[in-house]
Enzyme design. Structure first.
Site, PDB file in Angstrom:
ATOM      1  N   HIS A  14       0.862  -1.189   0.000  1.00 41.26           N
ATOM      2  CA  HIS A  14       0.000   0.000   0.000  1.00 41.26           C
ATOM      3  C   HIS A  14       0.890   1.228   0.000  1.00 41.26           C
ATOM      4  O   HIS A  14       2.106   1.121  -0.087  1.00 41.26           O
ATOM      5  CB  HIS A  14      -0.930  -0.002   1.216  1.00 41.26           C
ATOM      6  N   HIS A  60      12.749  -4.764   0.875  1.00 37.63           N
ATOM      7  CA  HIS A  60      11.843  -3.733   1.381  1.00 37.63           C
ATOM      8  C   HIS A  60      12.454  -2.957   2.547  1.00 37.63           C
ATOM      9  O   HIS A  60      12.419  -1.718   2.572  1.00 37.63           O
ATOM     10  CB  HIS A  60      10.532  -4.408   1.809  1.00 37.63           C
TER      11      HIS A  60
END
Length: 606
Positions: A59, A173
């Site tokens: 997101h 990430h």
């Protein structure tokens, strides 16, 4: 009651530096790895290097662009498509790119797709495959996730109209989070703590940085995820999984002692460890029943907020404080630096951030304006720059004002299209300050949009902090949200220490990321921004960082003797406004008294 849990920590073996911590679309060869040597200030040729960073895996979809190592533009997709967080956080959409944000970044820099030398995507599918465990959640969902990740290269090629091949790079990430905090910090060495829901499989990562290198030291693997725990309890308390900020606000009204013992079986921390019970996360089929047995029935979306709901939020906040401080202490032992960088969605918790800052473990603390997933678009681009190209990236560029700005003719065209009449102000800052001092609510739309979840004076709603009723007015008539939600003050840098206990200065005070105590003798003067514990989520505004906003607050100070205003995001149950059209739509449907776009003024009467 669940049993207490142990806290297994997975250590990384060897040195994983920034230049070999990402995977290319093709396997990284030995020769390529040997070529990835970055020397500070050393350029190998005069050709401009352009790197596009992308986040879309979960997101907060976003894009960012580095030109010769300088961050020139970054934007979140939600500001353009008007969908909160850009898209839902689902297993089947990591290939849904932030197309509008990417196009804006290219247009802003005057580039075409052909001018992009490398693309950095802030997730490493290879690392996910290596570490995923089938018992964590439904393997069918994981299969879908991996298939969609496999579509990312094709989606990027289609959007750019060219085949990138080995010019597309998958950056881990948490490495992207770490880089997003370290390089804007200006530190030449630092300890880095990343805490979020999940990266590939880690909920927390400890790292150290020196020069252009970042090395992962240790990871807390799933299920030890503080971020996921906040998502679970946000849903249980009747909010969306994205609404950690609401739970944070609600926590101020609760007593953490009521459920402190129960939380010991959910998230436990000692001096340098924390752990989360898997029975409250992921694929546990009895999770909801277990929570009801411990806390009582969950709240429905529009249900009444009861004292026990606030007590649950307070206990969650207290447990988070303990866990994060334990991780900070652990990091300090592993990386004995004076400098700390924080990143990941949990770094938006201003109460915990203040506790970390005051712990004294680190002398200097830096958090970027976008520590959440949107910031990984910036971090991924920095990582690839250091890995692939000729010079150190620009250091210490911490401005949040990285989005679009609009010319006066564009603003006037939007006003005309809306069928409205505007006037021009010869002194917008003074006129806006006079209105605020007179009890009006002013929308302040100026220059480049902020990057990150906070409105920091360019897409803001401003009001008088002296009015006791202003919080209710803003919540009920303008923002249309829960009454317990607090508002933040934006204060002149020259007077911040007279009103707030800000402690050691940090550039991150400009990003509204710390809940600082208000001086006791000033609390009664600014009730609209005061939390129940006597603190406020402060934004310190300097003339250098935002001259127009600084001028407005200065005018308000000259008129009232109070060097701060209420500042909340310019939106109403939607993403923060981006364009003049967005501003006008929100202005017309809410209880805002005046809208200042550059020097163009609309009033409610008009």
């Amino acid at each position: 009651m669940t049993r207490a849990i142990s806290v297994p920590i997975k250590s990384e073996r060897g040195s994983r530096f920034l230049f070999d911590a990402f995977s290319s679309r093709e396997p990284v060869s030995t020769s390529l790895e040997n070529a990835l040597v970055c020397r500070d200030g050393q350029a190998y040729g005069g050709t401009q290097v352009n790197i596009l960073g992308i986040n879309s895996v979960y997101h907060e979809s976003a894009a960012a662009l580095l030109v010769d190592g300088r961050l020139v533009v970054a934007a979140e997709e939600e500001r353009f498509n008007r969908i909160k967080h850009g898209k839902p956080a689902e297993f089947d959409n990591p290939h849904q790119l932030p197309e509008r944000a990417i196009r804006f970044c290219l247009n802003h820099a005057g580039l075409t797709a052909r001018d992009i030398d490398h693309v950095a995507y802030s997730f490493d599918p290879r690392q996910r495959r290596k570490r995923y465990r089938a018992e964590w959640w439904d393997p069918r969902l994981e299969e879908t996730f991996r298939l969609r990740l496999g579509q990312v290269p094709g989606a990027i090629d289609d959007l750019l109209g060219r085949s990138l091949r080995q010019r597309l790079h998958f950056v881990p990430h948490h490495m992207a989070h770490a880089a997003s905090a370290y390089f804007p910090s200006g530190f030449d060495h630092a300890a880095i703590l990343t805490i979020d829901g999940i990266g590939e499989t880690a909920g927390t990562s400890l790292a150290k940085a020196a020069g252009t290198r970042i090395q992962t030291v240790e990871t807390f693997e799933y299920p030890h995820s503080i971020g996921f725990l906040w998502e679970v309890f946000s849903g249980y308390l009747g909010f969306s999984h994205y609404d950690a900020s609401k739970v944070m606000g609600l926590a101020a009204y609760g007593d953490p002692e009521v459920f402190r013992q129960q939380f010991q079986s959910i998230m436990r921390a000692d001096e340098v460890n924390y752990g989360v019970s898997p029975e409250y996360l992921g694929n546990s089929p009895e999770r909801h029943a277990r929570m009801e047995a411990v806390f009582g029935p969950g709240r429905y979306e529009d249900g009444e907020i009861l004292p026990r709901h606030a007590d649950m939020a307070a206990a969650l906040q207290a447990a988070t404080d303990a866990a994060v401080v334990a991780a900070v202490r652990r990091l300090k032992r592993r990386v004995p630096s004076d400098n700390l960088c924080l990143a990941g969605g949990v770094a938006l918790n201003c109460v915990t951030n203040e506790l970390v800052r005051r712990s004294g473990e680190f002398t200097n603390v830096f958090i970027p304006s976008a520590p959440h997933d949107a910031g990984t678009a910036i971090g991924a681009a920095f990582a690839v720059h250091c890995a692939k190209h000729k010079r150190s990236p620009e250091r210490g560029n911490d401005t949040p004002y990285l989005g679009p700005a609009f010319k006066r003719r564009e603003i006037l065209a939007a006003v005309k299209s809306a069928g409205l009449k505007a006037r021009r102000s010869t002194s917008p800052a003074r006129d806006a300050a006079d209105m605020i001092a007179g009890g009006k609510i002013v929308a302040w739309f100026q220059r480049r949009m902020e990057f990150g979840p906070r409105a920091l004076g360019n897409r803001s709603l401003l009001a008088d902090p002296r009015r006791p009723d202003m919080r209710d007015i803003l919540n009920q008539k303008v923002k249309h949200r829960e009454d317990f939600r607090p508002f933040a003050p934006s204060v002149l840098a020259e007077h911040a220490e007279e009103w707030f206990e800000v402690g050691a200065p940090t550039a991150s005070h400009a990003f509204m990321l710390f809940a600082c105590p208000v001086k006791p003798d000033r609390r009664d003067l600014i009730p609209a921004v005061l939390h129940r514990d006597g603190s406020a989520r402060v934004q310190i505004v300097s003339r250098r960082s935002n001259p127009r906003f600084h001028e407005l607050i200065s005018c308000f100070f000259a008129k009232t003797g109070v060097p701060l205003v209420v500042n909340t995001s310019f939106n109403d149950s939607e993403p923060i406004v981006c364009a003049p059209t967005d501003a006008i739509v929100t202005f017309r449907k809410s209880g805002i008294d005046a809208l200042f776009m550059d020097d163009v003024v609309l009033t409610a009467k008009a």
